[in-house]
Scaffold this motif. Structure first.
Motif, PDB file in Angstrom:
ATOM      1  N   THR A  64      65.340  72.948 -21.865  1.00 35.29           N
ATOM      2  CA  THR A  64      65.207  73.314 -23.218  1.00 35.29           C
ATOM      3  C   THR A  64      66.637  73.109 -23.802  1.00 35.29           C
ATOM      4  O   THR A  64      66.684  73.022 -25.152  1.00 35.29           O
ATOM      5  N   LYS A  65      67.644  73.301 -23.145  1.00 28.75           N
ATOM      6  CA  LYS A  65      69.189  73.188 -23.900  1.00 28.75           C
ATOM      7  C   LYS A  65      69.122  71.729 -24.378  1.00 28.75           C
ATOM      8  O   LYS A  65      69.720  71.450 -25.401  1.00 28.75           O
ATOM      9  N   GLN A  66      68.959  70.909 -23.469  1.00 24.28           N
ATOM     10  CA  GLN A  66      68.965  69.535 -23.981  1.00 24.28           C
ATOM     11  C   GLN A  66      67.970  69.170 -25.126  1.00 24.28           C
ATOM     12  O   GLN A  66      68.338  68.468 -26.101  1.00 24.28           O
ATOM     13  N   ARG A  67      66.905  69.971 -25.158  1.00 24.98           N
ATOM     14  CA  ARG A  67      65.894  69.449 -26.439  1.00 24.98           C
ATOM     15  C   ARG A  67      66.524  70.122 -27.566  1.00 24.98           C
ATOM     16  O   ARG A  67      66.222  69.630 -28.711  1.00 24.98           O
ATOM     17  N   ALA A 101      73.056  69.727 -33.215  1.00 26.53           N
ATOM     18  CA  ALA A 101      73.990  68.788 -33.412  1.00 26.53           C
ATOM     19  C   ALA A 101      73.839  68.374 -34.697  1.00 26.53           C
ATOM     20  O   ALA A 101      74.751  68.129 -35.646  1.00 26.53           O
ATOM     21  N   LYS A 102      72.620  68.182 -35.270  1.00 24.11           N
ATOM     22  CA  LYS A 102      72.169  67.940 -36.542  1.00 24.11           C
ATOM     23  C   LYS A 102      72.727  68.850 -37.761  1.00 24.11           C
ATOM     24  O   LYS A 102      73.406  68.721 -38.683  1.00 24.11           O
ATOM     25  N   VAL A 103      72.363  70.352 -37.496  1.00 26.33           N
ATOM     26  CA  VAL A 103      72.932  71.315 -38.448  1.00 26.33           C
ATOM     27  C   VAL A 103      74.444  71.363 -38.279  1.00 26.33           C
ATOM     28  O   VAL A 103      74.985  71.626 -39.348  1.00 26.33           O
ATOM     29  N   LEU A 104      75.095  71.187 -37.225  1.00 25.25           N
ATOM     30  CA  LEU A 104      76.651  71.348 -37.148  1.00 25.25           C
ATOM     31  C   LEU A 104      77.406  69.993 -37.411  1.00 25.25           C
ATOM     32  O   LEU A 104      78.393  69.783 -37.546  1.00 25.25           O
ATOM     33  N   PRO A 149      78.759  61.816 -32.044  1.00 27.33           N
ATOM     34  CA  PRO A 149      78.170  61.451 -30.857  1.00 27.33           C
ATOM     35  C   PRO A 149      78.944  61.979 -29.641  1.00 27.33           C
ATOM     36  O   PRO A 149      78.434  62.378 -28.623  1.00 27.33           O
ATOM     37  N   GLU A 150      80.361  61.999 -29.960  1.00 29.98           N
ATOM     38  CA  GLU A 150      81.069  62.426 -28.895  1.00 29.98           C
ATOM     39  C   GLU A 150      80.836  63.897 -28.547  1.00 29.98           C
ATOM     40  O   GLU A 150      80.934  64.276 -27.408  1.00 29.98           O
ATOM     41  N   ASP A 151      80.712  64.783 -29.333  1.00 33.63           N
ATOM     42  CA  ASP A 151      80.496  66.200 -29.377  1.00 33.63           C
ATOM     43  C   ASP A 151      79.255  66.299 -28.775  1.00 33.63           C
ATOM     44  O   ASP A 151      79.273  67.314 -27.648  1.00 33.63           O
ATOM     45  N   VAL A 152      78.199  65.717 -29.136  1.00 34.96           N
ATOM     46  CA  VAL A 152      76.822  65.866 -28.255  1.00 34.96           C
ATOM     47  C   VAL A 152      77.089  65.499 -26.877  1.00 34.96           C
ATOM     48  O   VAL A 152      76.491  66.112 -25.942  1.00 34.96           O
ATOM     49  N   HIS A 153      77.752  64.228 -26.502  1.00 31.12           N
ATOM     50  CA  HIS A 153      77.680  63.851 -25.007  1.00 31.12           C
ATOM     51  C   HIS A 153      78.596  64.927 -24.298  1.00 31.12           C
ATOM     52  O   HIS A 153      78.114  65.145 -23.326  1.00 31.12           O
ATOM     53  N   LEU A 154      79.379  65.468 -24.874  1.00 29.08           N
ATOM     54  CA  LEU A 154      80.480  66.497 -24.365  1.00 29.08           C
ATOM     55  C   LEU A 154      79.675  67.575 -23.902  1.00 29.08           C
ATOM     56  O   LEU A 154      79.731  68.236 -22.801  1.00 29.08           O
ATOM     57  N   SER A 170      78.364  68.838 -20.337  1.00 29.94           N
ATOM     58  CA  SER A 170      78.271  70.258 -19.863  1.00 29.94           C
ATOM     59  C   SER A 170      76.882  71.047 -19.488  1.00 29.94           C
ATOM     60  O   SER A 170      77.081  71.655 -18.420  1.00 29.94           O
ATOM     61  N   ILE A 171      76.001  70.638 -20.073  1.00 30.03           N
ATOM     62  CA  ILE A 171      74.649  71.116 -19.741  1.00 30.03           C
ATOM     63  C   ILE A 171      74.400  70.895 -18.452  1.00 30.03           C
ATOM     64  O   ILE A 171      73.919  71.491 -17.382  1.00 30.03           O
ATOM     65  N   ARG A 172      74.479  69.649 -18.282  1.00 29.34           N
ATOM     66  CA  ARG A 172      74.208  68.909 -16.900  1.00 29.34           C
ATOM     67  C   ARG A 172      74.898  69.451 -15.672  1.00 29.34           C
ATOM     68  O   ARG A 172      74.489  69.873 -14.803  1.00 29.34           O
ATOM     69  N   LEU A 173      76.313  69.762 -15.925  1.00 28.86           N
ATOM     70  CA  LEU A 173      77.329  70.273 -14.981  1.00 28.86           C
ATOM     71  C   LEU A 173      76.929  71.626 -14.565  1.00 28.86           C
ATOM     72  O   LEU A 173      76.968  71.874 -13.362  1.00 28.86           O
TER      73      LEU A 173
END
Length: 104
Positions: A67-70, A76-79, A83-88, A92-95
């Protein structure tokens, strides 16, 4: 015919020109006020949307990384994230997912 001084080299301004100038200024002020009210309204709507998206994102427990990934693309769009921020954040979510191995 009443006149008022103008900038050097432009000659006198007639009373009609002055009234026309005042009308233009008044119309411009009205337009500016309207645009400021419109932008303030949109800013309020955007801020409420951002608030709701962020609350939802924060409320999702680490045990629900899907759900977090979705939600991440919306955040990301609103803020306006890079792409680097999104990847980071995605990393972190996966970790922090309890059983990260089965998700990806």
């Amino acid at each position: 015919l009443a006149t008022s001084p103008r900038s050097p080299g432009q000659g006198p301004v007639s009373a009609g020109d002055s009234a026309s100038q005042k009308k233009i200024e008044k119309d411009m002020r009205k337009e500016l006020d309207f645009l400021q009210q419109q932008s303030a309204g949109h800013a309020t709507i955007d801020l409420l949307y951002l608030r709701n998206v962020m609350i939802k994102f924060i409320e999702v427990p680490p045990s629900d990384p899907i759900t977090k990934q979705r939600l991440l693309p919306v955040v990301a769009k609103v803020l306006q994230m890079s792409p680097e921020d999104v990847h980071l954040i995605s990393s972190s979510i996966r970790l922090h997912a309890p059983s990260a191995g089965w998700l990806w």
